[in-house]
Design an enzyme around this catalytic site. Structure first.
Site, PDB file in Angstrom:
ATOM      1  CE  LYS A 172     -11.876  -7.808   0.780  1.00 16.07           C
ATOM      2  NZ  LYS A 172     -11.121  -6.758   0.403  1.00 16.07           N
TER       3      LYS A 172
ATOM      4  NE  ARG B 147      -2.738  -7.296  -4.691  1.00 19.39           N
ATOM      5  CZ  ARG B 147      -3.400  -7.485  -3.506  1.00 19.39           C
ATOM      6  NH1 ARG B 147      -3.146  -7.854  -2.506  1.00 19.39           N
ATOM      7  NH2 ARG B 147      -4.178  -7.747  -3.570  1.00 19.39           N
TER       8      ARG B 147
ATOM      9  CB  SER C  83      -4.111  -6.423   4.705  1.00 16.45           C
ATOM     10  OG  SER C  83      -3.965  -5.941   4.507  1.00 16.45           O
TER      11      SER C  83
ATOM     12  CG  HIS D 267      -1.889  -0.745   1.258  1.00 15.09           C
ATOM     13  ND1 HIS D 267      -1.875  -2.437   2.320  1.00 15.09           N
ATOM     14  CD2 HIS D 267      -2.497  -1.378   0.383  1.00 15.09           C
ATOM     15  CE1 HIS D 267      -2.610  -2.405   1.824  1.00 15.09           C
ATOM     16  NE2 HIS D 267      -3.401  -2.362   1.724  1.00 15.09           N
TER      17      HIS D 267
HETATM   18  P1  ADP Z   1      -9.655  -3.161  -0.608  1.00 13.38           P
HETATM   19  O1  ADP Z   1     -10.558  -4.072   0.328  1.00 13.38           O
HETATM   20  O2  ADP Z   1      -9.752  -2.442  -1.144  1.00 13.38           O
HETATM   21  O3  ADP Z   1      -9.583  -4.367  -1.456  1.00 13.38           O
HETATM   22  P2  ADP Z   1      -6.802  -3.053  -0.073  1.00 13.38           P
HETATM   23  O4  ADP Z   1      -6.552  -2.667   0.910  1.00 13.38           O
HETATM   24  O5  ADP Z   1      -6.686  -4.906   0.026  1.00 13.38           O
HETATM   25  O6  ADP Z   1      -8.432  -2.759  -0.021  1.00 13.38           O
HETATM   26  O7  ADP Z   1      -6.540  -2.495  -1.166  1.00 13.38           O
HETATM   27  C1  ADP Z   1      -6.756  -1.319  -1.111  1.00 13.38           C
HETATM   28  C2  ADP Z   1      -5.461  -1.403  -2.984  1.00 13.38           C
HETATM   29  O8  ADP Z   1      -4.525  -1.502  -1.965  1.00 13.38           O
HETATM   30  C3  ADP Z   1      -6.553  -2.314  -4.003  1.00 13.38           C
HETATM   31  O9  ADP Z   1      -6.756  -1.420  -4.381  1.00 13.38           O
HETATM   32  C4  ADP Z   1      -5.163  -3.482  -3.892  1.00 13.38           C
HETATM   33  O10 ADP Z   1      -5.443  -4.132  -5.144  1.00 13.38           O
HETATM   34  C5  ADP Z   1      -4.263  -2.836  -3.436  1.00 13.38           C
HETATM   35  N1  ADP Z   1      -3.098  -3.648  -3.030  1.00 13.38           N
HETATM   36  C6  ADP Z   1      -3.572  -3.944  -2.206  1.00 13.38           C
HETATM   37  N2  ADP Z   1      -1.795  -4.702  -1.361  1.00 13.38           N
HETATM   38  C7  ADP Z   1      -0.634  -4.338  -2.720  1.00 13.38           C
HETATM   39  C8  ADP Z   1       0.249  -4.656  -2.803  1.00 13.38           C
HETATM   40  N3  ADP Z   1       0.976  -5.695  -2.786  1.00 13.38           N
HETATM   41  N4  ADP Z   1       0.861  -4.056  -3.797  1.00 13.38           N
HETATM   42  C9  ADP Z   1       0.316  -3.321  -4.768  1.00 13.38           C
HETATM   43  N5  ADP Z   1      -1.021  -2.959  -4.442  1.00 13.38           N
HETATM   44  C10 ADP Z   1      -1.795  -3.566  -3.589  1.00 13.38           C
END
Ligand code: ADP
Length: 166
Positions: free
Chosen positions: A43, A92, A130, A19
């Site tokens: 979630k 990703r 996460s 992130h």
């Molecule tokens: P959501 O519930 O919206 O998927 P996340 O916190 O999991 O929330 O992810 C928020 C954003 O960050 C999403 O666009 C996700 O694809 C991106 N994201 C999560 N992990 C990574 C990572 N390792 N590298 C790049 N982008 C990421």
């Protein structure tokens, strides 16, 4: 409409280096970034929205280019409320694509002005989510390579409060 502003929405439960990589890249492209922290109750989040926002705030420090806000309801309503129609999402791997593609098209159907911009993180972070980080933390694994100190402390606080890491 202000073209130099963007929204980066997500659950951030909790924030990790993937992130943060996307946030850093976004601040190079946009002069103002709103990080919108979604409750994502469906979630079954580990940290409350307030805890997630606090970890982001403590990690990012006082940067006038970044605003951290809670996201309740639809992203399109949030976008309209703030007059910001550029949305950042991280990609990703191909596995992210289908869901992201669907969501971008649905959002655009609801609000034609909305554009989604995809950023890819440094290769080192493409495996990181996460969910997988929580899995490691749950079994006492070392997550210091995956997330900032503030998140490590967040996990420690949970243990201190006897809250299960799920
Ligand atoms: P959501 O519930 O919206 O998927 P996340 O916190 O999991 O929330 O992810 C928020 C954003 O960050 C999403 O666009 C996700 O694809 C991106 N994201 C999560 N992990 C990574 C990572 N390792 N590298 C790049 N982008 C990421």
């Amino acid at each position: 409409m202000n073209k130099s502003r963007a929204i980066y929405p997500g659950s951030f439960d909790p924030v990790h280096f993937g992130h943060l990589d996307v946030i850093r890249r976004s601040t190079h492209l946009f002069s103002d970034l709103i990080i919108a922290v979604a409750a994502s109750n469906s979630k079954g989040p580990l940290f409350t929205v307030e805890e997630r926002m606090a970890m982001l705030r403590e990690t990012l420090g006082d940067d006038p280019a970044i605003t951290i806000l809670p996201l309740e309801g639809l992203l399109v309503d949030f976008a309209r409320e703030h007059g910001v129609f550029t949305v950042i999402r991280g990609l990703r791997a191909v596995s992210d694509f289908e869901f992201e593609f669907q969501m971008a098209l649905m959002n655009r159907k609801l609000e034609p002005r909305l554009e989604t911009v995809y950023l890819t993180p440094k290769e080192d972070y493409t495996y990181l989510s996460s969910r997988i980080m929580k899995e490691v933390a749950r079994f006492g694994g070392d997550v210091s390579q995956l997330a900032p100190r503030q998140v490590i402390q967040g996990f420690e606080r949970l243990r201190g409060q006897n809250r299960e890491i799920l």
